[in-house]
Design a protein around this motif. Structure first.
Motif, PDB file in Angstrom:
ATOM      1  N   GLU A  83      -0.570  -0.425  -9.279  1.00 35.97           N
ATOM      2  CA  GLU A  83      -1.970  -0.591  -8.854  1.00 35.97           C
ATOM      3  C   GLU A  83      -2.577  -1.849  -9.458  1.00 35.97           C
ATOM      4  O   GLU A  83      -2.524  -2.065 -10.675  1.00 35.97           O
ATOM      5  CB  GLU A  83      -2.795   0.630  -9.280  1.00 35.97           C
TER       6      GLU A  83
ATOM      7  N   LEU B  66      -1.902  -1.481  -3.877  1.00 29.81           N
ATOM      8  CA  LEU B  66      -3.043  -0.585  -3.878  1.00 29.81           C
ATOM      9  C   LEU B  66      -2.484   0.798  -3.626  1.00 29.81           C
ATOM     10  O   LEU B  66      -1.651   0.980  -2.726  1.00 29.81           O
ATOM     11  CB  LEU B  66      -4.038  -0.960  -2.776  1.00 29.81           C
TER      12      LEU B  66
ATOM     13  N   ALA C 222      -3.049   4.926  -2.863  1.00 29.20           N
ATOM     14  CA  ALA C 222      -3.952   5.932  -2.300  1.00 29.20           C
ATOM     15  C   ALA C 222      -3.475   7.307  -2.756  1.00 29.20           C
ATOM     16  O   ALA C 222      -2.281   7.510  -2.974  1.00 29.20           O
ATOM     17  CB  ALA C 222      -3.935   5.848  -0.774  1.00 29.20           C
TER      18      ALA C 222
ATOM     19  N   THR D 115      -7.700   2.274   2.175  1.00 28.02           N
ATOM     20  CA  THR D 115      -6.916   1.344   1.350  1.00 28.02           C
ATOM     21  C   THR D 115      -6.260   0.283   2.216  1.00 28.02           C
ATOM     22  O   THR D 115      -6.279  -0.907   1.881  1.00 28.02           O
ATOM     23  CB  THR D 115      -5.862   2.121   0.536  1.00 28.02           C
TER      24      THR D 115
ATOM     25  N   VAL E  69       0.886  -1.157   0.000  1.00 31.18           N
ATOM     26  CA  VAL E  69       0.000   0.000   0.000  1.00 31.18           C
ATOM     27  C   VAL E  69       0.923   1.205   0.000  1.00 31.18           C
ATOM     28  O   VAL E  69       1.813   1.321   0.842  1.00 31.18           O
ATOM     29  CB  VAL E  69      -0.929   0.038   1.230  1.00 31.18           C
TER      30      VAL E  69
END
Length: 128
Positions: A56, A61, A63, A74, A43
């Motif tokens: 991504e 992931l 943010a 997230t 993340v």
């Protein structure tokens, strides 16, 4: 000097209480490289240096930067979804190895050193 102490804070005066931030344009964060090399789901914030390692949907992931609520959401999403963590973890090595793996870094270092020690053309009196 018994009884006498100098503290940095006393000499520097009052300072605002805040944490240091990494400079913008830091490059590729080493912590992301290490996480990817260890096969971890990532993340990160969606900023240029991070995007080179944290892709991504493939191994990460992302943010938006400067959005703590989005970052928390997230992190929560990843924490609550074991299948997503597993899928992103498996993608991490595949993202990092081609560009940052041992073989590629070794090749780049070799090429750099060979470029630095390239032979200098010999001087001959006829060249002057």
């Amino acid at each position: 000097m018994a009884g006498r102490r100098h503290r940095c804070a006393d000499r520097l005066g009052p300072r605002p209480h805040r944490r240091s931030r990494l400079p913008r344009g830091e490059g590729v964060p080493k912590s992301l490289l290490e996480a990817a090399a260890c096969g971890r789901a990532i993340v990160a914030t969606d900023v240029p240096g991070s995007r080179e390692v944290a892709v991504e949907g493939r191994n990460a992931l992302l943010a938006p930067p400067r959005d703590p609520a989005a970052l928390a959401a997230t992190l929560s999403r990843l924490a609550q979804d074991p299948a997503l963590r597993r899928r992103l973890s498996l993608g991490s090595r595949a993202v990092v190895d081609p560009e940052f793996g041992e073989a590629e870094v070794g090749r780049r270092m070799r090429d750099l050193y060979l470029g630095l020690v390239a032979p200098i053309p010999a001087f001959s009196p006829g060249d002057a």
